[in-house]
Scaffold this motif. Structure first.
Motif, mmCIF file in Angstrom:
data_model
loop_
_atom_site.group_PDB
_atom_site.id
_atom_site.type_symbol
_atom_site.label_atom_id
_atom_site.label_comp_id
_atom_site.label_asym_id
_atom_site.label_seq_id
_atom_site.Cartn_x
_atom_site.Cartn_y
_atom_site.Cartn_z
ATOM 1 N N HIS A 115 50.722 31.337 99.598
ATOM 2 C CA HIS A 115 50.960 31.717 98.176
ATOM 3 C C HIS A 115 49.946 32.531 97.328
ATOM 4 O O HIS A 115 48.030 31.782 97.948
ATOM 5 N N ALA A 116 49.132 32.951 96.856
ATOM 6 C CA ALA A 116 48.624 34.232 96.185
ATOM 7 C C ALA A 116 47.614 33.332 95.904
ATOM 8 O O ALA A 116 46.426 33.499 95.453
ATOM 9 N N ARG A 117 47.850 32.250 94.822
ATOM 10 C CA ARG A 117 46.835 30.952 93.447
ATOM 11 C C ARG A 117 46.277 30.370 94.962
ATOM 12 O O ARG A 117 45.340 30.382 94.220
ATOM 13 N N ASP A 118 46.682 30.012 96.094
ATOM 14 C CA ASP A 118 45.533 29.304 97.186
ATOM 15 C C ASP A 118 44.942 30.170 98.110
ATOM 16 O O ASP A 118 43.186 29.546 98.344
ATOM 17 N N GLY A 123 39.057 32.146 98.973
ATOM 18 C CA GLY A 123 38.078 33.337 98.436
ATOM 19 C C GLY A 123 36.431 32.509 98.886
ATOM 20 O O GLY A 123 36.079 32.308 99.176
ATOM 21 N N LEU A 124 35.448 33.056 97.671
ATOM 22 C CA LEU A 124 34.761 33.235 97.427
ATOM 23 C C LEU A 124 34.231 31.789 98.357
ATOM 24 O O LEU A 124 33.304 31.851 99.046
ATOM 25 N N ASN A 125 34.910 30.774 97.429
ATOM 26 C CA ASN A 125 34.439 29.946 97.769
ATOM 27 C C ASN A 125 34.020 29.126 98.928
ATOM 28 O O ASN A 125 32.796 28.543 99.495
ATOM 29 N N ALA A 126 35.321 29.508 99.361
ATOM 30 C CA ALA A 126 35.574 28.431 100.856
ATOM 31 C C ALA A 126 34.893 29.255 101.642
ATOM 32 O O ALA A 126 34.662 29.205 102.395
ATOM 33 N N ILE A 127 34.130 30.454 101.224
ATOM 34 C CA ILE A 127 34.001 31.651 102.131
ATOM 35 C C ILE A 127 32.590 31.015 102.608
ATOM 36 O O ILE A 127 32.100 31.691 103.610
ATOM 37 N N THR A 128 32.057 31.276 101.185
ATOM 38 C CA THR A 128 30.290 30.418 101.275
ATOM 39 C C THR A 128 30.319 29.252 102.332
ATOM 40 O O THR A 128 29.533 29.035 102.943
ATOM 41 N N GLN A 290 40.498 33.812 108.736
ATOM 42 C CA GLN A 290 40.365 32.531 109.343
ATOM 43 C C GLN A 290 41.094 31.322 108.492
ATOM 44 O O GLN A 290 42.150 30.749 108.533
ATOM 45 N N LEU A 291 40.458 31.210 107.344
ATOM 46 C CA LEU A 291 41.254 29.821 106.286
ATOM 47 C C LEU A 291 42.404 29.628 105.884
ATOM 48 O O LEU A 291 42.862 29.378 105.779
ATOM 49 N N MET A 292 42.480 31.531 105.828
ATOM 50 C CA MET A 292 44.323 31.347 105.181
ATOM 51 C C MET A 292 45.317 30.911 106.087
ATOM 52 O O MET A 292 46.431 30.588 106.450
ATOM 53 N N LEU A 304 42.149 22.619 95.540
ATOM 54 C CA LEU A 304 42.106 22.363 94.577
ATOM 55 C C LEU A 304 42.032 23.383 93.448
ATOM 56 O O LEU A 304 40.445 23.990 93.425
ATOM 57 N N ILE A 305 42.933 24.084 92.421
ATOM 58 C CA ILE A 305 42.672 24.876 91.141
ATOM 59 C C ILE A 305 42.460 23.938 90.128
ATOM 60 O O ILE A 305 43.304 23.353 89.700
ATOM 61 N N GLY A 306 41.286 24.147 89.646
ATOM 62 C CA GLY A 306 41.056 23.010 88.951
ATOM 63 C C GLY A 306 41.845 23.347 87.611
ATOM 64 O O GLY A 306 42.142 22.789 86.213
ATOM 65 N N ALA A 307 41.529 25.127 87.011
ATOM 66 C CA ALA A 307 41.542 25.092 86.144
ATOM 67 C C ALA A 307 41.754 26.769 85.876
ATOM 68 O O ALA A 307 41.970 27.324 87.325
ATOM 69 N N GLU A 308 43.145 27.232 85.549
ATOM 70 C CA GLU A 308 43.701 28.279 85.294
ATOM 71 C C GLU A 308 43.755 29.003 83.949
ATOM 72 O O GLU A 308 44.076 28.516 83.173
ATOM 73 N N ARG A 309 43.258 30.257 83.554
ATOM 74 C CA ARG A 309 43.530 30.834 82.215
ATOM 75 C C ARG A 309 43.599 32.562 82.344
ATOM 76 O O ARG A 309 43.167 33.021 83.222
ATOM 77 N N ALA A 310 44.184 32.928 81.274
ATOM 78 C CA ALA A 310 44.473 34.199 81.571
ATOM 79 C C ALA A 310 43.520 35.309 81.540
ATOM 80 O O ALA A 310 42.499 34.786 81.007
ATOM 81 N N LEU A 311 43.535 36.525 81.899
ATOM 82 C CA LEU A 311 42.429 37.487 82.479
ATOM 83 C C LEU A 311 41.838 37.257 80.677
ATOM 84 O O LEU A 311 40.660 37.764 80.920
ATOM 85 N N ALA A 312 42.138 37.617 79.881
ATOM 86 C CA ALA A 312 41.806 37.678 78.720
ATOM 87 C C ALA A 312 41.152 36.663 77.720
ATOM 88 O O ALA A 312 40.891 36.998 77.021
ATOM 89 N N ARG A 313 41.650 35.749 78.435
ATOM 90 C CA ARG A 313 40.518 34.338 77.926
ATOM 91 C C ARG A 313 39.770 33.421 79.136
ATOM 92 O O ARG A 313 39.257 32.886 78.618
ATOM 93 N N ALA A 314 39.066 35.245 79.556
ATOM 94 C CA ALA A 314 37.793 34.941 80.614
ATOM 95 C C ALA A 314 36.894 33.772 79.740
ATOM 96 O O ALA A 314 36.501 33.187 80.678
ATOM 97 N N GLU A 315 36.696 34.194 78.864
ATOM 98 C CA GLU A 315 35.674 33.261 77.856
ATOM 99 C C GLU A 315 35.938 31.657 78.179
ATOM 100 O O GLU A 315 35.025 31.201 77.717
ATOM 101 N N GLN A 316 37.264 31.194 78.017
ATOM 102 C CA GLN A 316 37.798 29.831 77.760
ATOM 103 C C GLN A 316 37.318 29.733 79.533
ATOM 104 O O GLN A 316 36.849 28.330 79.765
#
Length: 334
Positions: A115-118, A123-128, A290-292, A304-316
Motif C-alpha cells: 500500500h502507498a501508505r506503507d 521511506g526515510l526512517n526505514a532506509i535510515t 529491498q524494504l518494500m 507503524l504510522i502513528g499519525a496522518e494529517r492533510a497536507l494543508a495541515r502540515a503545522e499539526q
C-alpha cells in the motif's frame, strides 16, 4: 491547472508554513511528474522550519513522497499511472506538495502488494534504520543495538529492521510507550527512571551493544558511547536535543561527537541520508526497494504510522513531532 504545496517563508526560529497554489508544471526530458499521495514528515523538516540549515528564501520542505506518475517527459521510461516512491533530488526539499517533478531515475517502483501508505512508512526512517545497522555500523549477525527514541519514527524502524535481521534491539522510551517497543520486538528501557548504560550492561552480561543509534546529540552522545561493547559503533544521526538552541547549540553539541571519536575502543560515525559513505542516492533507492520487497514477501512487518494529517495541515504534523506524543512515522496525505 494548479498544484498545491507547503511553503515556509520568513526568518527566525518559528517560521510559518502556508499552503499555496502554483502552476502545474510539465516534466522536461528524462523527468516525470508524480501525483503525490503521501509525503513523509521528518525532524529535519522541523529543524529547517526553525531556521537551522534553512535557506533565506521561501522553500518547500520534505524528504520523501509516494504516488503515481501522471506525466512523462521525453526519454523517461516510466509509464503513466505507475506507482513510485521518491527521495527528493535535493535532500530534504520539495516533498510537501501535491505534485513533484523529478528525474525518472530517482523513482523506485512500488510492488503491487504494498500500500502507498506503507511505502512512505518504509521511506526515510526505514532506509535510515537499514543503512545505520548494515552499511554504517555493520552490526554482525546475532548482534545487538541500542536505539534512542525507540517509539518514534526511526526508532520503530530500527526495531522492525533489527528484528527481521535477527538482532537484539534495546530501545529507550518513556514508560507509557514501552508497549510499542515490546510490540515491535524490542527490549524497552525507561530513560526517565533508569540509567540506560547500566541497564544495557546488565542485560548484556557487562559486554555492551555492538551499535548505538543516537538521534539526540549533544552530551547524550558521550553517554551513549559508554553503552558500547569494545569495537562497537556509535551512530550520530541527529541533533534533536540541540535544535532549541539554534545553530550555536548544534555546533556546541558537535564537540561531544569529537570527544567520543577520541576513544580508542569505539567507532563514531555521523550519518546523513544520501550523504554518508556507501549510502548515496543509488544505495537509498536499492534499500527502499529491498524494504518494500521484504514487506511484500511478509518478511517485514508493516511500518507503524502513528499519525496522518492533510497536507494543508502540515503545522499539526510538526506539532505532533515536536511534542513527542505520536509514535511511529507521521505522514501527510494529499
Amino acid at each position: 491547472m494548479s498544484s498545491g504545496r507547503i511553503e515556509i517563508r520568513g526568518r527566525g526560529s518559528n517560521r510559518p508554513m502556508e499552503f499555496v497554489q502554483g502552476p502545474l508544471l510539465v516534466p522536461g526530458a528524462g523527468e516525470v511528474r508524480v501525483r503525490v499521495r503521501y509525503a513523509g514528515v521528518a525532524y529535519g523538516d522541523v529543524m529547517r522550519r526553525r531556521g537551522v540549515l534553512a535557506p533565506p528564501f521561501a522553500f518547500t520542505p520534505g524528504y520523501d513522497v509516494v504516488g503515481e506518475v501522471d506525466a512523462v517527459g521525453e526519454g523517461a521510461t516510466l509509464l503513466r499511472g505507475q506507482r513510485v516512491a521518491v527521495l527528493m533530488p535535493l535532500t530534504g526539499f520539495g516533498g510537501y506538495a501535491e505534485h513533484v517533478i523529478v528525474p525518472a531515475t530517482n523513482c523506485v517502483p512500488i510492488p503491487d502488494a504494498v500500500h502507498a501508505r506503507d511505502a512512505i512508512g518504509l521511506g526515510l526512517n526505514a532506509i535510515t534504520a537499514l543503512q545505520t545497522i548494515t552499511r554504517v555500523a555493520a552490526v554482525p549477525a546475532g548482534g545487538s543495538v541500542l536505539v534512542h527514541g525507540a517509539a518514534g519514527g526511526v526508532g520503530c524502524a530500527v526495531l522492525d529492521v533489527g528484528s527481521h535481521l535477527g538482532l537484539r534491539v534495546f530501545g529507550t522510551a518513556s514508560a507509557g510507550k514501552h508497549h510499542v517497543v515490546l510490540d515491535r520486538g524490542g527490549s524497552p528501557i525507561d530513560y526517565r527512571s533508569e540509567d540506560f548504560v547500566a541497564v544495557v550492561r546488565e542485560r548484556t552480561g557487562g559486554r555492551g551493544v555492538d551499535a548505538v543509534i543516537d538521534g539526540i546529540g549533544g552530551e547524550h552522545l558521550s553517554k551513549s558511547a559508554q553503552a558500547l561493547a569494545k569495537g562497537g559503533t556509535l551512530v550520530a544521526l541527529g541533533v534533536s536535543g540541540d535544535v532549541s538552541k539554534g545553530l550555536a547549540g548544534i555546533a556546541g553539541g558537535m564537540r561531544h561527537v569529537l570527544s567520543a571519536a577520541l576513544r580508542p575502543d569505539v567507532r563514531v560515525r555521523m550519518y546523513g541520508i544520501t550523504a554518508s559513505p556507501g549510502c548515496g542516492p543509488a544505495a537509498c533507492r536499492d534499500d527502499w526497494q529491498q524494504l518494500m520487497r521484504w514487506l511484500a514477501e511478509n518478511k517485514l512487518r508493516a511500518p507503524l504510522i502513528g499519525a496522518e494529517r492533510a497536507l494543508a495541515r502540515a503545522e499539526q504534523a510538526h506539532a505532533l513531532l515536536e511534542g513527542g506524543s505520536a509514535t511511529g512515522k507521521i505522514v501527510l496525505r494529499t
